[in-house]
Design a protein around this motif. Sequence first.
Motif, PDB file in Angstrom:
ATOM      1  N   GLY A 133       4.388  -6.896  -9.500  1.00 11.19           N
ATOM      2  CA  GLY A 133       3.307  -7.784  -9.064  1.00 11.19           C
ATOM      3  C   GLY A 133       2.718  -7.539  -7.690  1.00 11.19           C
ATOM      4  N   THR A 134       3.205  -6.586  -6.950  1.00 13.08           N
ATOM      5  CA  THR A 134       2.719  -6.388  -5.576  1.00 13.08           C
ATOM      6  C   THR A 134       1.208  -6.163  -5.522  1.00 13.08           C
ATOM      7  OG1 THR A 134       4.821  -5.346  -5.080  1.00 13.08           O
ATOM      8  CG2 THR A 134       3.042  -4.932  -3.508  1.00 13.08           C
ATOM      9  N   ARG A 135       0.589  -6.766  -4.513  1.00  8.78           N
ATOM     10  CA  ARG A 135      -0.827  -6.509  -4.236  1.00  8.78           C
ATOM     11  C   ARG A 135      -0.975  -5.037  -3.883  1.00  8.78           C
ATOM     12  NH1 ARG A 135      -5.296  -9.616  -2.160  1.00  8.78           N
ATOM     13  NH2 ARG A 135      -6.283  -8.646  -0.367  1.00  8.78           N
ATOM     14  N   LEU A 136      -1.877  -4.343  -4.552  1.00  9.59           N
ATOM     15  CA  LEU A 136      -1.947  -2.885  -4.390  1.00  9.59           C
ATOM     16  C   LEU A 136      -2.735  -2.465  -3.158  1.00  9.59           C
ATOM     17  CD1 LEU A 136      -2.583  -1.867  -8.112  1.00  9.59           C
ATOM     18  CD2 LEU A 136      -0.501  -1.445  -6.783  1.00  9.59           C
ATOM     19  N   CYS A 137      -3.884  -3.094  -2.916  1.00 12.65           N
ATOM     20  CA  CYS A 137      -4.773  -2.649  -1.824  1.00 12.65           C
ATOM     21  C   CYS A 137      -5.210  -3.837  -0.978  1.00 12.65           C
ATOM     22  CB  CYS A 137      -6.045  -2.004  -2.378  1.00 12.65           C
ATOM     23  SG  CYS A 137      -5.771  -0.533  -3.340  1.00 12.65           S
ATOM     24  N   ASP A 138      -5.610  -3.532   0.234  1.00 17.78           N
ATOM     25  CA  ASP A 138      -6.183  -4.527   1.146  1.00 17.78           C
ATOM     26  C   ASP A 138      -7.456  -3.955   1.753  1.00 17.78           C
ATOM     27  OD1 ASP A 138      -4.540  -6.914   1.492  1.00 17.78           O
ATOM     28  OD2 ASP A 138      -2.971  -5.512   2.132  1.00 17.78           O
ATOM     29  N   GLY A 139      -8.377  -4.814   2.067  1.00 23.08           N
ATOM     30  CA  GLY A 139      -9.557  -4.398   2.848  1.00 23.08           C
ATOM     31  C   GLY A 139     -10.374  -3.347   2.139  1.00 23.08           C
ATOM     32  N   THR A 140     -10.557  -2.227   2.815  1.00 20.00           N
ATOM     33  CA  THR A 140     -11.402  -1.182   2.271  1.00 20.00           C
ATOM     34  C   THR A 140     -10.793   0.159   2.628  1.00 20.00           C
ATOM     35  OG1 THR A 140     -13.651  -0.319   2.315  1.00 20.00           O
ATOM     36  CG2 THR A 140     -12.857  -1.281   4.359  1.00 20.00           C
ATOM     37  N   GLY A 141     -11.117   1.207   1.880  1.00 17.03           N
ATOM     38  CA  GLY A 141     -10.539   2.509   2.196  1.00 17.03           C
ATOM     39  C   GLY A 141     -10.953   3.567   1.200  1.00 17.03           C
ATOM     40  N   GLN A 142     -10.229   4.694   1.258  1.00 17.74           N
ATOM     41  CA  GLN A 142     -10.472   5.878   0.444  1.00 17.74           C
ATOM     42  C   GLN A 142      -9.146   6.245  -0.187  1.00 17.74           C
ATOM     43  OE1 GLN A 142     -11.104   9.088  -0.686  1.00 17.74           O
ATOM     44  NE2 GLN A 142     -13.222   8.423  -0.923  1.00 17.74           N
ATOM     45  N   ALA A 143      -9.124   6.444  -1.466  1.00 13.29           N
ATOM     46  CA  ALA A 143      -7.851   6.807  -2.100  1.00 13.29           C
ATOM     47  C   ALA A 143      -8.135   7.664  -3.314  1.00 13.29           C
ATOM     48  CB  ALA A 143      -7.108   5.546  -2.535  1.00 13.29           C
ATOM     49  N   GLN A 144      -7.319   8.666  -3.538  1.00 14.53           N
ATOM     50  CA  GLN A 144      -7.476   9.485  -4.743  1.00 14.53           C
ATOM     51  C   GLN A 144      -6.674   8.903  -5.896  1.00 14.53           C
ATOM     52  OE1 GLN A 144      -9.980  11.468  -4.995  1.00 14.53           O
ATOM     53  NE2 GLN A 144     -10.300  10.948  -2.836  1.00 14.53           N
ATOM     54  N   GLN A 145      -5.751   8.006  -5.557  1.00 12.19           N
ATOM     55  CA  GLN A 145      -4.975   7.300  -6.582  1.00 12.19           C
ATOM     56  C   GLN A 145      -4.567   5.950  -6.017  1.00 12.19           C
ATOM     57  OE1 GLN A 145      -1.768  10.028  -7.181  1.00 12.19           O
ATOM     58  NE2 GLN A 145      -0.832   9.588  -5.193  1.00 12.19           N
ATOM     59  N   LEU A 146      -4.179   5.058  -6.890  1.00 14.81           N
ATOM     60  CA  LEU A 146      -3.764   3.728  -6.452  1.00 14.81           C
ATOM     61  C   LEU A 146      -2.252   3.658  -6.601  1.00 14.81           C
ATOM     62  CD1 LEU A 146      -6.639   1.800  -8.280  1.00 14.81           C
ATOM     63  CD2 LEU A 146      -6.508   2.350  -5.821  1.00 14.81           C
ATOM     64  N   ARG A 147      -1.574   3.670  -5.464  1.00 15.19           N
ATOM     65  CA  ARG A 147      -0.111   3.773  -5.472  1.00 15.19           C
ATOM     66  C   ARG A 147       0.475   2.503  -4.880  1.00 15.19           C
ATOM     67  NH1 ARG A 147       3.820   7.712  -5.651  1.00 15.19           N
ATOM     68  NH2 ARG A 147       5.567   7.430  -4.196  1.00 15.19           N
ATOM     69  N   CYS A 148       1.377   1.887  -5.611  1.00 12.86           N
ATOM     70  CA  CYS A 148       1.983   0.649  -5.119  1.00 12.86           C
ATOM     71  C   CYS A 148       2.935   0.968  -3.968  1.00 12.86           C
ATOM     72  CB  CYS A 148       2.747  -0.046  -6.249  1.00 12.86           C
ATOM     73  SG  CYS A 148       3.554  -1.553  -5.668  1.00 12.86           S
ATOM     74  N   PRO A 149       2.825   0.225  -2.857  1.00 14.30           N
ATOM     75  CA  PRO A 149       3.686   0.519  -1.708  1.00 14.30           C
ATOM     76  C   PRO A 149       5.164   0.173  -1.943  1.00 14.30           C
ATOM     77  CG  PRO A 149       2.331  -1.441  -1.275  1.00 14.30           C
ATOM     78  CD  PRO A 149       1.859  -0.855  -2.584  1.00 14.30           C
ATOM     79  N   PHE A 150       5.451  -0.672  -2.940  1.00 12.51           N
ATOM     80  CA  PHE A 150       6.830  -1.168  -3.105  1.00 12.51           C
ATOM     81  C   PHE A 150       7.741  -0.098  -3.706  1.00 12.51           C
ATOM     82  CE2 PHE A 150       9.133  -5.429  -4.388  1.00 12.51           C
ATOM     83  CZ  PHE A 150      10.285  -4.982  -3.759  1.00 12.51           C
ATOM     84  N   HIS A 151       7.501   0.314  -4.955  1.00 12.76           N
ATOM     85  CA  HIS A 151       8.355   1.337  -5.580  1.00 12.76           C
ATOM     86  C   HIS A 151       7.592   2.577  -5.998  1.00 12.76           C
ATOM     87  CE1 HIS A 151       9.858  -2.760  -6.579  1.00 12.76           C
ATOM     88  NE2 HIS A 151      11.006  -2.283  -6.136  1.00 12.76           N
ATOM     89  N   GLY A 152       6.282   2.541  -5.832  1.00 13.36           N
ATOM     90  CA  GLY A 152       5.521   3.767  -6.058  1.00 13.36           C
ATOM     91  C   GLY A 152       4.907   3.948  -7.429  1.00 13.36           C
ATOM     92  N   PHE A 153       4.870   2.928  -8.302  1.00 16.45           N
ATOM     93  CA  PHE A 153       4.065   3.063  -9.535  1.00 16.45           C
ATOM     94  C   PHE A 153       2.654   3.490  -9.105  1.00 16.45           C
ATOM     95  CE2 PHE A 153       5.764   0.717 -13.475  1.00 16.45           C
ATOM     96  CZ  PHE A 153       7.096   0.866 -13.122  1.00 16.45           C
ATOM     97  N   THR A 154       2.055   4.425  -9.847  1.00 22.56           N
ATOM     98  CA  THR A 154       0.791   5.011  -9.407  1.00 22.56           C
ATOM     99  C   THR A 154      -0.197   5.104 -10.565  1.00 22.56           C
ATOM    100  OG1 THR A 154       1.974   6.311  -7.750  1.00 22.56           O
ATOM    101  CG2 THR A 154      -0.242   7.063  -8.304  1.00 22.56           C
ATOM    102  N   TRP A 155      -1.456   4.791 -10.256  1.00 23.67           N
ATOM    103  CA  TRP A 155      -2.535   4.887 -11.249  1.00 23.67           C
ATOM    104  C   TRP A 155      -3.638   5.793 -10.698  1.00 23.67           C
ATOM    105  CZ3 TRP A 155       0.388   0.646 -10.253  1.00 23.67           C
ATOM    106  CH2 TRP A 155       0.968  -0.001 -11.351  1.00 23.67           C
ATOM    107  N   ASN A 156      -4.339   6.502 -11.571  1.00 24.85           N
ATOM    108  CA  ASN A 156      -5.482   7.265 -11.093  1.00 24.85           C
ATOM    109  C   ASN A 156      -6.707   6.344 -11.009  1.00 24.85           C
ATOM    110  OD1 ASN A 156      -6.657   7.068 -13.624  1.00 24.85           O
ATOM    111  ND2 ASN A 156      -6.045   9.139 -14.269  1.00 24.85           N
TER     112      ASN A 156
END
Length: 464
Positions: free
Chosen positions: A119-142
Motif C-alpha cells: 500500500g505504500t504511496r509510490l510518488c510525491d510532487g513531481t519528477g522524472q522516472a523511467q519506472q515507478l518503483r516502490c521505496p519500501f520493498h522495490g515492487f516496480t512498474w513500467n
Amino acid sequence: MTDLREPGRPAPGEARSPGPSVQSLLATDTRQVPPPLLEESYEYLGSEDIGKDRYLSPEFHRREVERLWKKVWQLACREEDIPEPGDYIVYDIADLSMIVVRTRGGEIRAYHNACLHRGTRLCDGTGQAQQLRCPFHGFTWNLDGALTDVPSRWDFPHVEDEKFALPQAKTGVWAGFVFVNPDPDAAPLSAYLGEIEKHFSYFKLEERFKAVHVAKVIACNWKVALEAFIESYHVISTHPQLLEYLGDSNTQYDVYRGADGQPGFNRMITPQAVNSPHLETLEPQDVLEAMFRDFYPEGVGAIHVPEGQAARPVVAEALRLRLAETSGADVSVFSDAEIVDAIEYFVFPNMCPWAGVGAPITYRFRPYGNDPDQCVMDIMLLVPLPPGVPKPKGAAIHWLGVDEDFGAAPELGGLVPVFNQDLSNLPRVQRGLKAMTKPGVTLADYQEVRIRQFHQDLDRYLAD
Ligand code: FES
Ligand SMILES: [Fe+2]
C-alpha cells in the motif's frame, strides 16, 4: 399557484443594476468579439437558502469523496507540466491520489498512487522516472503500468503479473488541461464538458503555457473559497479600490445547463475600464488612471483619453500593446473585452478558467486532506507565446501555507492585494457559518446564480 408578486415588480431574477450592460459595452468593441460572449443565458434557478452543513460537516465531506471526487472529471494538471516521457505529477484530492504520467509513447495516464504490495504511496510532487518503483520493498512498474520487478520473486508465486498492473483512472485533455476521473464507467470527457468546448474553441487556452502556479492552503471549506471567486457582488465591500474602473454590479451572469444528465457550466463577464454604478460617473481619464495605477503604473500620465472618447478602447489598446511587448505574442486580434474584462467560466465541480488574455487566470479549489475546514486554492496564469515558439515546461507549484498570504507569491503581480482582500474573508466565513444560528446561507437571485447552479449540480452527484 398564487402569484405573490406585487404588480409592477420584476419577476425573481429579472431585476438588474442601472448602468451600461455588458452587451452594450461589447457593441462598442474595436475588434470582433468572440460570438460566445455575445450570448446571454441567465435563468432563474430559485431563491431557497443553501444549508450550512454542506460547508461544515465531516459527513457531507465523506459523501463528496464517495459520490463526487471518485466519480467526476476533474482538473489534474496542464499538458505542459509533463511534456516528456517519464515526466509525472501527483494529483491529490482528499484521500485520493493519482500519478499523472507521460508514457514512452507520449500518452498521458493516471495511476492510483499506491503500491499493490502493502500500500505504500509510490510518488510525491513531481519528477522524472523511467519506472515507478516502490521505496519500501522495490515492487516496480513500467510507465505503461505493467509489473516489471518483484524482489525475491520466488516468494510470491501467488502474484500474477497481469493482476498486478497498476490500476488506472481515466484521463482526458481539453484546452491544454489534463483531467482525470477515477470512475471506470464515466462518460468521456468531451461528453461531460458539453457546450463549453464550443465557447473555448475561440479562446485557445491550449496554445498558452502555464507561467505561474501558486497553491495556497486556506482555512475554509473548498466551496466557501470557490464561491468567493464566482461572483462580483463582493467587490463593493471587499475590493472598494476597484470601483473606479470595474463595473461590478453590471456584471453579466450566464448559466448553461448540461445535457444527458451531465452538469452544466456557467460564467460571468465583469466589465472593466468603466466605473462601478455605485459611484457617480467618473471622467474617462480618471477611470484609465485608476486602472493603470493598479495594473500598468508606467501608463499613468503617459496615456490620455482623447476628448469625447470613452476610456475602454484607449485602455484596451494600451494594454494590448504592452502585452504584445512583454509576451512577444500576436495579440492584435484580441477584442477589447478579452484584453480588459474579467471573463470567468466555471467548469463543475471546481475549476474556473478565464477566457480573456488580459488576466490569464485559471483557479482550482479542492479539499485539503479530509478536513472540511481547510482547502487548497490553485491559481495558474496561462500566458500567450510568440508564434512558432515551443511551449516551455509548466511552472512548478509554489505552495503557500495556511498562515502565509499572497504577498509571499510576488509572481502574481498586481493581483496580490486583490487576492489578499479575498483571503481575509474566507476563514471569517468558515468561522461565522459555525456561529450562525440560521440554518443556511441566502443568495442573490442574479448576481449569485452561479453558486446556486453549482449546488444544484452538486446535489445531483450526491443524491442516492
Ligand atoms: S509496499 Fe511497496 S514494495 Fe512493499
Ligand atoms: Fe474578490
